[in-house]
Design a protein around this motif. Structure first.
Motif, mmCIF file in Angstrom:
data_model
loop_
_atom_site.group_PDB
_atom_site.id
_atom_site.type_symbol
_atom_site.label_atom_id
_atom_site.label_comp_id
_atom_site.label_asym_id
_atom_site.label_seq_id
_atom_site.Cartn_x
_atom_site.Cartn_y
_atom_site.Cartn_z
ATOM 1 N N LYS A 115 0.838 -1.200 0.000
ATOM 2 C CA LYS A 115 0.000 0.000 0.000
ATOM 3 C C LYS A 115 0.875 1.253 0.000
ATOM 4 N N GLY A 116 0.587 2.170 -0.922
ATOM 5 C CA GLY A 116 1.331 3.420 -0.948
ATOM 6 C C GLY A 116 0.713 4.379 -1.939
ATOM 7 N N ASN A 117 1.241 5.607 -1.974
ATOM 8 C CA ASN A 117 0.768 6.533 -3.001
ATOM 9 C C ASN A 117 1.442 6.196 -4.329
ATOM 10 N N ALA A 118 1.043 6.886 -5.375
ATOM 11 C CA ALA A 118 1.527 6.548 -6.718
ATOM 12 C C ALA A 118 3.038 6.659 -6.830
ATOM 13 N N SER A 119 3.614 7.690 -6.227
ATOM 14 C CA SER A 119 5.064 7.871 -6.295
ATOM 15 C C SER A 119 5.795 6.738 -5.593
ATOM 16 N N GLU A 120 5.286 6.329 -4.448
ATOM 17 C CA GLU A 120 5.922 5.250 -3.698
ATOM 18 C C GLU A 120 5.859 3.929 -4.453
ATOM 19 N N ILE A 121 4.696 3.612 -4.993
ATOM 20 C CA ILE A 121 4.565 2.347 -5.729
ATOM 21 C C ILE A 121 5.389 2.380 -7.015
ATOM 22 N N LEU A 122 5.428 3.526 -7.683
ATOM 23 C CA LEU A 122 6.253 3.659 -8.886
ATOM 24 C C LEU A 122 7.723 3.420 -8.560
ATOM 25 N N THR A 123 8.180 3.919 -7.427
ATOM 26 C CA THR A 123 9.572 3.724 -7.036
ATOM 27 C C THR A 123 9.896 2.247 -6.856
ATOM 28 N N LEU A 124 8.937 1.476 -6.356
ATOM 29 C CA LEU A 124 9.166 0.036 -6.202
ATOM 30 C C LEU A 124 9.282 -0.660 -7.553
ATOM 31 N N VAL A 125 8.651 -0.062 -8.566
ATOM 32 C CA VAL A 125 8.714 -0.621 -9.919
ATOM 33 C C VAL A 125 9.953 -0.127 -10.646
ATOM 34 N N ASP A 126 10.254 1.160 -10.479
ATOM 35 C CA ASP A 126 11.386 1.806 -11.151
ATOM 36 C C ASP A 126 12.212 2.546 -10.111
ATOM 37 N N SER A 127 13.353 1.987 -9.734
ATOM 38 C CA SER A 127 14.153 2.544 -8.645
ATOM 39 C C SER A 127 14.784 3.887 -8.990
ATOM 40 N N ASN A 128 14.706 4.306 -10.244
ATOM 41 C CA ASN A 128 15.247 5.616 -10.619
ATOM 42 C C ASN A 128 14.299 6.766 -10.262
ATOM 43 N N THR A 129 13.080 6.425 -9.832
ATOM 44 C CA THR A 129 12.101 7.440 -9.461
ATOM 45 C C THR A 129 12.561 8.178 -8.216
ATOM 46 N N THR A 155 1.364 -9.636 -6.030
ATOM 47 C CA THR A 155 0.630 -9.485 -4.780
ATOM 48 C C THR A 155 -0.318 -8.304 -4.909
ATOM 49 N N ALA A 156 -1.261 -8.189 -3.991
ATOM 50 C CA ALA A 156 -2.245 -7.115 -4.061
ATOM 51 C C ALA A 156 -1.582 -5.745 -3.939
ATOM 52 N N ILE A 157 -2.080 -4.802 -4.733
ATOM 53 C CA ILE A 157 -1.560 -3.435 -4.736
ATOM 54 C C ILE A 157 -2.698 -2.476 -4.400
ATOM 55 N N VAL A 158 -2.456 -1.583 -3.455
ATOM 56 C CA VAL A 158 -3.394 -0.500 -3.142
ATOM 57 C C VAL A 158 -2.652 0.814 -3.305
ATOM 58 N N ILE A 159 -3.133 1.649 -4.238
ATOM 59 C CA ILE A 159 -2.536 2.961 -4.471
ATOM 60 C C ILE A 159 -3.510 4.023 -3.989
#
Length: 263
Positions: A115-129, A155-159
């Motif tokens: 669970k996180g905001n869009a920026s946090e979840i994006l960082t988990l996908v792309d570490s350059n964020t 796994t489940a994602i909540v943004i």
């Protein structure tokens, strides 16, 4: 019996390893919905707690070198005992240290919900964020981010954001309840992690609709709280939010819930 009624009947123990700023608010919030919170951080007692806990929240808001190994240890113990974990990577894009820890944690520990905001979840996908702190970026494409994160972590994602996104079971739902006032108090997002954990009931693979219900329940309570005449600002909103979480029933939930399936 719906999940809200089940929660209030069973009063599940919810263990929270959360950041120092929000412990009191999180505990009071969980009590208001009918859960039984424990702010336990010692790996030495984790096995005893997790045998009976309905869920575990791990929030890295006040991550330090002194507690990072403990977080990994308790995550692994929870996995051994099949206790579901809600992982909140608070401000992961704000520093390389947080990025490195989250990568290590998610490599070594299986979580049920991220669970996180869009920026946090994006960082988990792309570490350059990169990001400034805990605030999200309203210009990000949250649907793509949710899809990418779901595919990567399985796994489940909540943004969270202006509209919340729940991605699970290959289904995506956009939720439109809530109040902008939540952004004016400390710990609103952190409490949501505990709310989600309260709805898991030891299920490491929560159903899509269960997560929708958990997030919407919290947002509807916030929406109703903000509409009360006595609420003039953040100071009066916070206690009213606790009251509305305590008062909300499933009939009111069904009346207010705003959800849209996304293809």
């Amino acid at each position: 019996m719906n999940n809200l009624e089940k929660l209030r009947n069973e009063n599940p123990l919810i263990v929270c390893y959360t950041n120092d700023v929000v412990k009191n608010f999180t505990a009071n919030g969980l009590l208001s919905i009918g859960a039984s919170p424990a702010m336990s951080e010692a790996p030495e007692e984790a096995r005893d707690f997790y045998k009976v806990a309905g869920g575990l929240l791990i929030n890295i808001g006040t991550l330090t070198h002194n507690n990072e190994d403990d977080l990994i240890k308790i995550g692994k113990i929870a996995n051994e005992l099949e206790t579901p974990i809600v992982f909140d990577p608070v401000a992961v894009g704000a520093s390389q240290y947080r990025k490195d820890f989250c990568k290590r944690f998610l490599d070594e520990v299986d979580v049920s919900v991220i669970k996180g905001n869009a920026s946090e979840i994006l960082t988990l996908v792309d570490s350059n964020t990169t990001m400034k702190g805990t605030d999200g970026d309203s210009e990000l494409n949250v649907l793509d981010i949710a899809n990418d994160a779901y595919k990567k972590y399985q796994t489940a994602i909540v943004i969270t954001g202006e509209h919340d996104i729940v991605m699970q079971d290959n289904k995506m739902t956009k939720l439109s309840n809530g109040s902008s006032m939540s952004a004016k108090i400390t710990g609103a997002g952190c409490l949501l992690g505990g709310i989600i954990a309260s709805f898991l009931f030891r299920n490491t693979k929560p159903k899509h609709e269960t997560l929708v219900e958990a997030v919407s329940f919290y947002n509807i309570a916030g929406e109703i709280a903000a509409s009360e005449d006595k609420v003039k600002g953040p100071g009066s909103f916070l206690p009213e939010l606790l009251d509305q979480m305590y008062l909300l029933d499933y009939k009111t939930y069904e009346k207010y819930v705003k959800k849209e399936e996304v293809d």
